[in-house]
Structure formats: C-alpha cells, structure tokens
Design a protein around this motif. Structure first.
Motif: not given
Length: 322
Positions: A64, A75, A57-58, A60-61, A23, A71-72
């Motif tokens: 979540v 983003a 990205v996948h 981290l999704r 983050h 949150s991602h």
C-alpha cells in the motif's frame, strides 16, 4: 545480481498471482486459512499461524505504501487467529528438591575426564537459581560476576549469545552476540546470586577456568555451548534423576523449564513481584499472567490459614461474665 537469482525471481513473478486478486474476499480468506496447515496437511502451531499472518500483513502494508495496492485487502476479512497459550503449565515446574536432584544428575552424564556433564552443572544451576535464559547463561563471563566467599553474589547481564546458525548470524558463527531481550542496546540487568550458586560457580572456575573471552561455560575446545549439546546432556540427566513414573511427564522436560521453576519458586516464597520481574527481565504484567497458575504452594498456605480460622470457631464462644 547473480544470473541464477535473477532466473528464480523471474519464475516467481510469472508464477505469482497479481496482488489486486487479494481484494477478492474468497481468495483472501483462502490465503489466511492456508496458514493453519503444514505442508504435510497437519494443523500448524499457533505461533506459526500468527507469524505467517504477521508477515503477510506487513508485506501488504508495504505494498500500500508503494501504491501497488489502493487499500489493505485484509481490512474487511474477519478471520481471527487463535491466541497462544501464555500461562506456564504447572506440570513443568520442578520443586527445589527435584531441581537439586536434576543438577546432581547432570554431573554424572558422560565420562569424568571429558566432563561433558560436569561442565554444564553451573550452566543449568544459573538457569534455576538465577532465573537466566539459556542465551543469557551461555554468555555469562567472570568479569561480570561478583562471587564472594560467603553470602550473596551479583551478576551484571549485558550480553546474550542466541544460537541461529552460520547462515543467519552477522559474524558467520553459530551464535550471535546481542543485547538483552526486549531491552534497548547497551542496557544491563543486575541479577542477585544466592550463596549456593556462588559456591557452584566458584568451584566451576577453579576446576575448568574460563574461556579466552572470560565466559564461564564452554566446550572442551573453548567454543560456545550449542543448543544441541546442553539439550542432550539435560535429557540424559533427566532420565537419571527422575523416577520412571515422572520421565514421561512434562516435569522439567526442557532446560528452559528451570527458569520457569525459578520464577515460580520466587513467587511462591512471597517475593515482591516487581523485584522478581526485575531479576528475570520481564514486566510485572507478563510475570503474573504467565506464572499465576504455578502458585500452587501459595494456595496451600492460604488454605491452611482459612482452615485455621474456621477451626477457631468450632466451639461456641464463651458467654461474657458480667
């Protein structure tokens, strides 16, 4: 879980930073920028960058979804990835004369008895005259072919044999058996075969027969042709067929360039793009976006038409006689 694997995962858990650290925008950007470099410090290929970013990205999704993150983290990070080159380089496209010379040279690679090159003439011809992908040409089987004595033939494609290595296949073999690319399981594709290719495949079957499972192209031991085998033969044939001034150019540098040459030739001949896309197993959008720059022959034809129209008005029109 084996003890060794458990120890490795324990070390990873201790050595890794907490997910929440992503983050921090500075850290997140540093992670994304690291995808641009290889281990040796050189710049990574565009495809490598995009693949690594997609994996992150996948992951981290998923974090979540598991509520490991609220949150991602990416983003709010504005860090674009270069787009890969989509269009085919026109310099790799061989014209029909060059393609015939290359296929002829393949038959001269290796000794006559082992037929290292002669076994692959029809394999490469299928990529040029039928626009097959290498993994499709490897899987061509005689029961799926219609090879008449005269006229056009037909191939029904339903299987591919991509090479991945024993560690990554379901069967423990070098090649997996899969369906067609970007098609649902069990789907087929009908590919017309020009008479010249039909004659070559008929001669190939008469000379070498077929493998135990009906495949047209196989090694002396009946195994599936490997990537290394046909690439080595192709590079030797290229040195035999091309003039010294062309061997250092991108012209037909890879066997896959035969497919590029095939699709470019069909489009230059004025074939319907929808029909070409159907034969090649592409969408019309992908076909035109990839091969738009290769239509140099069509430019010559259109230039001649425009020049002819302009030449017709070189002389002033004759006055009308009442």
């Amino acid at each position: 879980m084996p003890a060794q694997d458990r120890l490795v995962l324990q070390w990873v858990a201790k050595a890794s930073r907490p997910l929440v650290d992503l983050h921090d925008p500075v850290l997140a950007r540093d992670v994304l920028e690291s995808f641009r470099r290889r281990i040796d410090g050189g710049e990574a290929a565009v495809g490598t960058m995009r693949r690594k970013r997609k994996v992150l990205v996948h992951a981290l999704r998923y974090a979540v979804e598991r509520r490991e993150l609220g949150s991602h983290p990416l983003a709010k990070i504005s860090c674009g990835v270069p787009k890969p080159a989509i269009a085919v380089d026109p310099r790799v496209v061989a014209n029909p004369y060059q393609a015939r010379e290359l296929l002829s040279a393949v038959s001269y690679v290796g000794g006559y008895r082992r037929a290292r090159g002669r076994r692959l003439v029809g394999f490469f011809a299928g990529m040029y005259y039928a626009g097959l992908r290498p993994e499709e040409a490897v899987a061509v089987a005689l029961p799926d072919c219609r090879l008449p004595r005269t006229g056009w033939g037909r191939l029904i494609l339903h299987t591919t044999r991509p090479q991945a290595g024993k560690r990554w296949t379901d069967t423990g073999e070098f090649h997996d058996e899969r369906g067609l690319k970007n098609r649902p399981p069990g789907d087929t594709r009908v590919v017309p075969l020009p008479p010249y290719l039909v004659a070559m495949w008929r001669e190939h079957v008469a000379t070498f027969g077929t493998a135990d499972d009906g495949r047209l192209f196989f090694t002396e031991q009946g195994r599936v042709i490997s990537y290394t085998t046909y690439h080595r033969v192709w590079h030797e044939a290229r040195d035999l067929a091309l003039q010294p001034a062309l061997t250092n150019t991108p012209l037909a540098k890879r066997p896959y360039d035969l497919r590029h040459s095939a699709l470019s030739t069909w489009l230059c001949a004025g074939a319907d793009p929808a029909e070409v896309a159907q034969r090649a197993g592409n969408s019309v959008e992908v076909l035109l976006s990839r091969y738009a720059k290769c239509l140099y022959d069509r430019q010559s034809i259109n230039n001649q038409r425009i020049e002819g129209l302009l030449s017709a008005y070189d002389q002033p029109p004759e006055p009308d006689v009442a």
